[in-house]
Enzyme design. Structure first.
Site, PDB file in Angstrom:
ATOM      1  N   LYS A  70      13.296  18.590  13.903  1.00  0.00           N
ATOM      2  CA  LYS A  70      11.902  17.839  13.465  1.00  0.00           C
ATOM      3  C   LYS A  70      12.448  17.056  12.115  1.00  0.00           C
ATOM      4  O   LYS A  70      11.669  16.093  12.016  1.00  0.00           O
ATOM      5  CB  LYS A  70      11.018  18.842  12.998  1.00  0.00           C
ATOM      6  CG  LYS A  70       9.663  18.466  12.460  1.00  0.00           C
ATOM      7  CD  LYS A  70       8.555  18.960  12.657  1.00  0.00           C
ATOM      8  CE  LYS A  70       7.130  18.129  12.016  1.00  0.00           C
ATOM      9  NZ  LYS A  70       6.039  18.961  12.040  1.00  0.00           N
TER      10      LYS A  70
ATOM     11  N   ASN B 209       3.936  15.566  19.551  1.00  0.00           N
ATOM     12  CA  ASN B 209       2.640  15.855  19.977  1.00  0.00           C
ATOM     13  C   ASN B 209       2.391  16.452  21.387  1.00  0.00           C
ATOM     14  O   ASN B 209       1.418  16.416  22.263  1.00  0.00           O
ATOM     15  CB  ASN B 209       1.471  14.797  19.722  1.00  0.00           C
ATOM     16  CG  ASN B 209       1.499  14.652  18.280  1.00  0.00           C
ATOM     17  OD1 ASN B 209       1.067  15.421  17.587  1.00  0.00           O
ATOM     18  ND2 ASN B 209       1.387  13.365  17.797  1.00  0.00           N
TER      19      ASN B 209
ATOM     20  N   ARG C 260      -4.778  13.228  -7.392  1.00  0.00           N
ATOM     21  CA  ARG C 260      -4.137  12.152  -6.647  1.00  0.00           C
ATOM     22  C   ARG C 260      -2.859  12.438  -6.546  1.00  0.00           C
ATOM     23  O   ARG C 260      -1.882  11.702  -6.059  1.00  0.00           O
ATOM     24  CB  ARG C 260      -4.006  10.767  -7.342  1.00  0.00           C
ATOM     25  CG  ARG C 260      -5.532  10.195  -7.596  1.00  0.00           C
ATOM     26  CD  ARG C 260      -5.602   8.916  -7.579  1.00  0.00           C
ATOM     27  NE  ARG C 260      -7.077   8.284  -7.755  1.00  0.00           N
ATOM     28  CZ  ARG C 260      -7.536   8.038  -8.946  1.00  0.00           C
ATOM     29  NH1 ARG C 260      -6.702   8.080  -9.929  1.00  0.00           N
ATOM     30  NH2 ARG C 260      -8.765   7.756  -9.135  1.00  0.00           N
TER      31      ARG C 260
ATOM     32  N   GLU D 262       4.378   8.501  11.936  1.00  0.00           N
ATOM     33  CA  GLU D 262       4.021   8.349  13.232  1.00  0.00           C
ATOM     34  C   GLU D 262       3.385   7.114  13.717  1.00  0.00           C
ATOM     35  O   GLU D 262       2.384   6.953  14.388  1.00  0.00           O
ATOM     36  CB  GLU D 262       2.858   9.374  13.533  1.00  0.00           C
ATOM     37  CG  GLU D 262       2.658   9.746  14.981  1.00  0.00           C
ATOM     38  CD  GLU D 262       1.759  11.035  15.241  1.00  0.00           C
ATOM     39  OE1 GLU D 262       2.143  12.037  14.809  1.00  0.00           O
ATOM     40  OE2 GLU D 262       0.953  10.746  16.181  1.00  0.00           O
TER      41      GLU D 262
ATOM     42  N   HIS E 172      -3.455  28.540  18.483  1.00  0.00           N
ATOM     43  CA  HIS E 172      -2.826  27.012  18.614  1.00  0.00           C
ATOM     44  C   HIS E 172      -1.674  27.237  19.416  1.00  0.00           C
ATOM     45  O   HIS E 172      -1.747  25.956  20.486  1.00  0.00           O
ATOM     46  CB  HIS E 172      -2.559  26.677  17.226  1.00  0.00           C
ATOM     47  CG  HIS E 172      -2.147  25.257  17.335  1.00  0.00           C
ATOM     48  ND1 HIS E 172      -2.719  24.112  17.408  1.00  0.00           N
ATOM     49  CD2 HIS E 172      -0.564  24.780  17.038  1.00  0.00           C
ATOM     50  CE1 HIS E 172      -1.957  23.054  17.434  1.00  0.00           C
ATOM     51  NE2 HIS E 172      -0.537  23.198  16.995  1.00  0.00           N
TER      52      HIS E 172
ATOM     53  N   HIS F 207      -5.179  20.673  21.978  1.00  0.00           N
ATOM     54  CA  HIS F 207      -6.181  20.658  20.894  1.00  0.00           C
ATOM     55  C   HIS F 207      -7.648  20.486  21.443  1.00  0.00           C
ATOM     56  O   HIS F 207      -8.794  21.112  20.912  1.00  0.00           O
ATOM     57  CB  HIS F 207      -6.218  19.325  20.086  1.00  0.00           C
ATOM     58  CG  HIS F 207      -5.121  19.381  18.854  1.00  0.00           C
ATOM     59  ND1 HIS F 207      -4.578  18.065  18.412  1.00  0.00           N
ATOM     60  CD2 HIS F 207      -4.375  20.287  18.454  1.00  0.00           C
ATOM     61  CE1 HIS F 207      -3.559  18.686  17.381  1.00  0.00           C
ATOM     62  NE2 HIS F 207      -3.544  19.837  17.732  1.00  0.00           N
TER      63      HIS F 207
ATOM     64  N   HIS G 149      -0.277  18.662  22.909  1.00  0.00           N
ATOM     65  CA  HIS G 149      -1.198  18.767  22.015  1.00  0.00           C
ATOM     66  C   HIS G 149      -2.630  18.244  22.042  1.00  0.00           C
ATOM     67  O   HIS G 149      -3.597  18.634  21.802  1.00  0.00           O
ATOM     68  CB  HIS G 149      -0.756  18.154  20.558  1.00  0.00           C
ATOM     69  CG  HIS G 149       0.341  19.160  20.021  1.00  0.00           C
ATOM     70  ND1 HIS G 149       1.460  19.567  20.456  1.00  0.00           N
ATOM     71  CD2 HIS G 149       0.282  19.984  18.571  1.00  0.00           C
ATOM     72  CE1 HIS G 149       2.339  20.337  19.691  1.00  0.00           C
ATOM     73  NE2 HIS G 149       1.388  20.744  18.709  1.00  0.00           N
TER      74      HIS G 149
ATOM     75  N   GLU H 207       6.188  26.148  20.067  1.00  0.00           N
ATOM     76  CA  GLU H 207       6.611  24.715  19.421  1.00  0.00           C
ATOM     77  C   GLU H 207       8.309  24.690  19.290  1.00  0.00           C
ATOM     78  O   GLU H 207       8.960  23.729  19.444  1.00  0.00           O
ATOM     79  CB  GLU H 207       6.224  24.686  17.920  1.00  0.00           C
ATOM     80  CG  GLU H 207       4.580  24.916  17.859  1.00  0.00           C
ATOM     81  CD  GLU H 207       3.732  23.528  17.846  1.00  0.00           C
ATOM     82  OE1 GLU H 207       4.356  22.755  18.382  1.00  0.00           O
ATOM     83  OE2 GLU H 207       2.782  23.543  17.632  1.00  0.00           O
TER      84      GLU H 207
ATOM     85  N   ARG I 297       7.450   9.564  16.168  1.00  0.00           N
ATOM     86  CA  ARG I 297       7.162  10.936  15.994  1.00  0.00           C
ATOM     87  C   ARG I 297       5.880  11.484  16.793  1.00  0.00           C
ATOM     88  O   ARG I 297       5.607  12.783  16.950  1.00  0.00           O
ATOM     89  CB  ARG I 297       6.461  10.858  14.395  1.00  0.00           C
ATOM     90  CG  ARG I 297       5.939  12.329  13.916  1.00  0.00           C
ATOM     91  CD  ARG I 297       5.998  12.238  12.472  1.00  0.00           C
ATOM     92  NE  ARG I 297       5.480  13.861  11.929  1.00  0.00           N
ATOM     93  CZ  ARG I 297       5.277  14.178  10.838  1.00  0.00           C
ATOM     94  NH1 ARG I 297       5.724  13.418   9.808  1.00  0.00           N
ATOM     95  NH2 ARG I 297       4.651  15.353  10.763  1.00  0.00           N
TER      96      ARG I 297
ATOM     97  N   LYS J 290       2.697  16.476   7.337  1.00  0.00           N
ATOM     98  CA  LYS J 290       0.998  16.529   7.890  1.00  0.00           C
ATOM     99  C   LYS J 290       0.143  17.675   7.575  1.00  0.00           C
ATOM    100  O   LYS J 290       0.627  18.620   7.465  1.00  0.00           O
ATOM    101  CB  LYS J 290       0.923  16.458   9.314  1.00  0.00           C
ATOM    102  CG  LYS J 290       1.552  15.209  10.108  1.00  0.00           C
ATOM    103  CD  LYS J 290       1.264  15.476  11.629  1.00  0.00           C
ATOM    104  CE  LYS J 290       1.693  14.143  12.204  1.00  0.00           C
ATOM    105  NZ  LYS J 290       1.542  14.008  13.835  1.00  0.00           N
TER     106      LYS J 290
END
Ligand code: NAD
Ligand code: GLY
Length: 373
Positions: free
Chosen positions: A231, A249, A126, A241, A271, A256, A252, A190, A245, A148
């Protein structure tokens, strides 16, 4: 940042705040830096075969000299490693090594290794300690910071994962010297992203310093530190997010979808290249919707092109992509809410914003135009 010095950027998250250390040759003292922050730590070091061949021995020596007992887990390189299969493999190896909750999973590699290892650290017992030692430009300026984590599912990118912040990030800017030029350029997408989102001053600095950044040395380290500061500020304000935030993206949603359409084949697209094409498309889509001046979209694309990055779909080698495939992937994006499409669009350089409820008809006709260009 002075020549040869080490910069510390703090990510402020209350009790879960952590440092990002950035500097040349930091791998040699990684063990000491980690041991001083986490006394008595044991660890699993997750890496990929390419990074293992180039840098793992030095890193493991540094850990053992600092008294950190660590097992190695070496995975194949590439985006397809962010899978259920490798997630299971790493989870079981970490449990088998009898690592406890206070012990660490250390990600030693690019964003693929960071995302997968962070997910493992987030779910085994956990939640275990997690340390990022990013070895690509992309990972140093983006994926190692902010918590993330996750894997791809057959339906799309990063659809399975958790937020799990690292307790420490150590970025040795010297390890980037062994990156393929194509991978360095991909990471640079990025870096440019932070300028394009809301830092026109940083974007102008990048336009002046791009060549120096690619050569290495001080300008490169400064670009990495500035990206991490940008960042860290966003993550401190909106960790999960719920608002701002989402701006990170930029490019993205398109990117993606392109990655999924080429089935994550790195020969065709990695990527950061997807993000580059995606950012150029987000600017052109903004122009089409009457939100942004054409000259700003061209300025953004020109900078990405100068960095050796693709900006158009037809630059992806191999068979042509299809509009229905891209539309289907876009509809699976994590930002979709009640089936309404959310995009990061822009009013100009450094003026990105979150656009909710983007018209699918306008999007589809934009994609038809982009794919027939
Ligand atoms: P990657 O991890 O696949 O690394 C790219 C290639 O570089 C790999 O082949 C790797 O073996 C090689 N490599 C790594 N370090 C090297 C070195 N020092 N020298 C030589 N080769 C080296 O990809 P990436 O571009 O680092 O990361 C992309 C991934 O990051 C994507 O899966 C993306 O979704 C994810 N990402 C996550 C976040 C986040 O916030 N979690 C943000 C951005 C991107
Ligand atoms: N790379 C997007 C984010 O970290 O939010």
């Amino acid at each position: 940042m002075k020549d040869g010095s080490v910069e510390t950027v703090r990510v402020e998250l209350g009790e879960r705040s952590y440092d990002i250390l950035i500097g040349q040759g930091l791998i040699e003292r990684a063990g000491a830096e980690i041991a001083s922050r986490f006394p008595g730590l044991r660890a699993a070091v997750v890496t990929d075969a390419t990074v293992a061949g180039l840098h793992l021995a030095r890193f493991m020596r540094s850990l053992s000299e600092a008294g950190i007992q660590a097992t190695e887990i070496v995975l194949p390189a590439g985006e397809t490693t962010k899978s259920y299969t490798h997630l299971q493999e790493v989870v079981e190896k970490v449990i088998h090594a009898r690592l406890e909750r206070g012990d660490a999973v250390i990600a030693f590699g690019g964003g693929v290794i960071g995302d997968l290892s962070g997910f493992v650290a987030g779910i085994v017992r956990r939640g275990m300690q997690f340390i990022q030692v990013p070895t690509t430009l992309l990972a140093q300026v983006d994926s190692s910071v902010g918590g993330k984590t996750g894997i791809n599912s057959p339906q799309g990118k990063n659809l399975v994962g958790v937020f799990h912040q690292p307790g420490f990030v150590l970025a040795d800017t010297e390890v980037l010297d062994t990156l393929l030029p194509r991978e360095f350029a991909a990471g640079y997408a990025e870096v440019a992203k932070y300028g394009l989102i809301d830092r026109p001053d940083f974007f102008e600095w990048l336009e002046r310093k791009r060549a120096e950044i690619f050569e290495g040395g001080q300008a490169r380290a400064e670009a990495i530190a500035e990206s991490c500061r940008a960042k860290a500020a966003v993550v401190a304000e909106d960790e999960r997010e719920e608002g701002r935030r989402a701006l990170l993206n930029l490019g993205h949603t398109f990117g993606h979808a392109l990655e999924k359409a080429v089935r994550y084949d790195p020969e065709r697209l990695v990527h950061g290249e997807g993000v580059s094409i995606g950012m150029a498309m987000a600017h052109r889509f903004s122009v089409r919707l009457g939100l942004c001046r054409g000259q700003d979209a061209e300025r953004a694309s020109a900078h990405l092109r100068a960095a050796g990055l693709p900006t158009r779909v037809d630059q992806i080698p191999g068979e042509a992509l299809s509009v229905p495939d891209l539309m289907a992937a876009i509809r699976q994006d994590k930002k979709v809410s009640r089936e309404r499409l959310t995009f990061i669009l822009t009013h100009g350089i450094g003026q990105a914003f979150v656009a909710k409820d983007v018209d699918p008809v306008a999007l589809e006709s934009f994609l038809i135009e982009e794919l027939s260009a």
